[in-house]
Design an enzyme around this catalytic site. Structure first.
Site, PDB file in Angstrom:
ATOM      1  CD1 TRP A  64      -2.313  -2.158   1.642  1.00 49.10           C
ATOM      2  CD2 TRP A  64      -3.084  -0.967  -0.098  1.00 49.10           C
ATOM      3  NE1 TRP A  64      -3.392  -2.826   1.113  1.00 49.10           N
ATOM      4  CE2 TRP A  64      -3.893  -2.122   0.055  1.00 49.10           C
ATOM      5  CE3 TRP A  64      -3.385  -0.075  -1.122  1.00 49.10           C
ATOM      6  CZ2 TRP A  64      -4.976  -2.411  -0.792  1.00 49.10           C
ATOM      7  CZ3 TRP A  64      -4.458  -0.354  -1.970  1.00 49.10           C
ATOM      8  CH2 TRP A  64      -5.235  -1.504  -1.802  1.00 49.10           C
TER       9      TRP A  64
ATOM     10  CG  ASP B 249      -2.982   3.871   4.603  1.00 50.53           C
ATOM     11  OD1 ASP B 249      -4.002   3.737   5.301  1.00 50.53           O
ATOM     12  OD2 ASP B 249      -2.793   3.255   3.527  1.00 50.53           O
TER      13      ASP B 249
ATOM     14  CE  LYS C 193      -8.716  -2.472   5.063  1.00 51.36           C
ATOM     15  NZ  LYS C 193      -8.688  -3.343   3.909  1.00 51.36           N
TER      16      LYS C 193
END
Ligand SMILES: Cc1ncc(COP(=O)(O)O)c(C=O)c1O
Length: 407
Positions: free
Chosen positions: A115, A204, A229
């Site tokens: 990511w 992030d 999540k």
């Protein structure tokens, strides 16, 4: 209804607490006694705006977000923030240093997984500055090409006065996470950053938001997280933005910065209390219910303890599987994620047997990300210790059966 549910160890969208979903189902028909369902009510109604204010309150109090930072809600997920962080922080840098050329303007990226690599690629694509990869953890991997570690503190090369310094706290695909303890060799090296200035530090937190307290939160310029999540359904993105990063993006554009779509500008979100346009009403609602549930259980203290225990138990089961030459860890010591535990199952067809056997026992979502394969166990907040114990029982049984067939 809830009893027909299986255990979902998927990486996201992922499990949410059943009691919250049952409450949300009621809200779909009648939101907070208004007689109107949550997906039908105006986002400008006093009931919904009060709900958004309470969502902000729940995040602020539980994460201890200081008044120097705004909490904003938007859409577009983590991927939209790969671009929005670049645009907003380049605008800020332009206002601070109007005369620098694009080549003199630098953005630092710490690349420790798929990511953060993607975010760095997006920054390069967008231009407007030079991208400096401050460190790439693949260099320190066992095979020279995998994201399996957090690099030693000595290896980070940060730039002086960058427009942003970017990292991803938990790499969902690769199962790699920074330790939240400064003393650990695998922590993020905050001590190397210039404390004299307001740091343009961007993190992030998509897959670790609200699983434990955020270290050095007040040193961050921007923290962002997609909700899907630990918090709720996809469609909501949560931002924590330090006030000095909420800048007049049009004034920056007049000085040569890239013009920013209004929906991506932190100032638009801030000025409109996150209601510039129609927000993701249903995900906001479910996120609010999830965070109320979290507070009732004891907040982040409770989750920090529980999540630590869950992760330790799974890593221990994998370690025992390694001793029997059935399982193999994919991540180096100290860098293993609490939220996404990744490992391989050794032997022909063994991974498939592992997944099929788990599914027979009503445990799903264990297949690793398509880019890296293997097994990935996601242990987000909604997965309880009892759920984790059930999986561990299965892992132990599987290891025993496999080691009997190979010995
Ligand atoms: C750590 C991390 N960052 C960013 C993303 C991208 O999020 P989205 O799909 O919401 O754009 C994900 C998605 O799983 C992620 O896990």
């Amino acid at each position: 209804m809830a009893s027909s549910r299986v255990l979902n160890f998927g990486a996201g969208p992922s499990a949410l607490p059943a009691s919250v979903l049952e409450k949300a189902a009621e809200g779909l028909l009648n939101f907070n006694g208004t007689g109107i369902g949550i997906a039908e009510i105006s986002h400008r109604s006093k009931e919904f705006t009060a709900f958004v204010a309470n969502l902000e309150f729940l995040i602020r109090t539980q994460l201890d977000v200081p008044p120097t930072h705004a909490i904003l809600f938007t859409q577009g997920g983590g991927s939209a923030q790969f671009s929005a962080t670049v645009l907003n922080l380049l605008a800020r840098h332009r206002l601070l240093h109007p005369h620098l050329s694009d080549d003199e303007r630098v953005m630092d990226y710490v690349v420790t997984g798929s990511w953060s690599e993607k975010a760095a690629e997006e920054a390069k694509r967008m231009g407007g500055s030079r991208v400096n990869v401050a460190v790439d953890s693949r260099k320190y991997s066992k095979d020279g090409k995998s994201f399996d570690n957090i690099p030693p503190h000595t290896e980070y090369a940060f730039s002086p006065d960058p427009a942003l310094i970017y990292y991803c706290e938990n790499e969902t695909v690769d199962g790699v996470e920074f330790s939240h303890k400064d003393a650990d060799a695998t922590s993020f090296p905050y001590h190397l950053l210039d404390k004299g200035a307001l740091l343009p530090l961007v993190a992030d937190y998509s897959s670790s938001f609200m699983c434990r307290p955020i270290p050095h939160l007040s040193d961050h310029a921007v923290i962002f997280a997609g909700a899907q999540k630990n918090i709720g359904p996809a469609g909501l993105t949560i931002l924590i933005v330090r006030q000095d990063c909420i800048v007049d993006v049009d004034a920056a554009a007049q000085l040569g910065a890239t013009p920013i779509p209004l929906t991506m500008s932190y100032k638009t979100l801030f000025d409109s209390k996150s209601l510039y346009n129609t927000p993701s009403v249903l995900p906001i609602y479910i996120a609010g219910l999830v965070l109320e549930h979290l507070a009732e259980l004891g907040g982040l203290k409770y989750y920090e303890q529980t999540n630590r225990k869950k992760a330790e138990k799974v890593y221990e089961a994998v370690r025992k599987g390694e001793e029997k030459a059935v399982l193999q860890r994919k991540v180096q010591d100290g860098a293993g994620s609490w939220m996404n535990v990744v490992f391989s199952v050794l032997g022909d067809g063994a991974e498939q047997r592992f997944i099929e056997g788990a599914e027979k026992e009503d445990m799903k979502g264990l297949k690793g990300h398509r880019s890296v394969g293997g097994i990935r166990v996601s242990l987000y907040n909604a997965i309880t210790e009892a759920d984790t114990d059930k999986l561990i029982g299965y892992i132990e049984k599987f290891v025993l059966a496999e080691s009997n067939t190979t010995s």
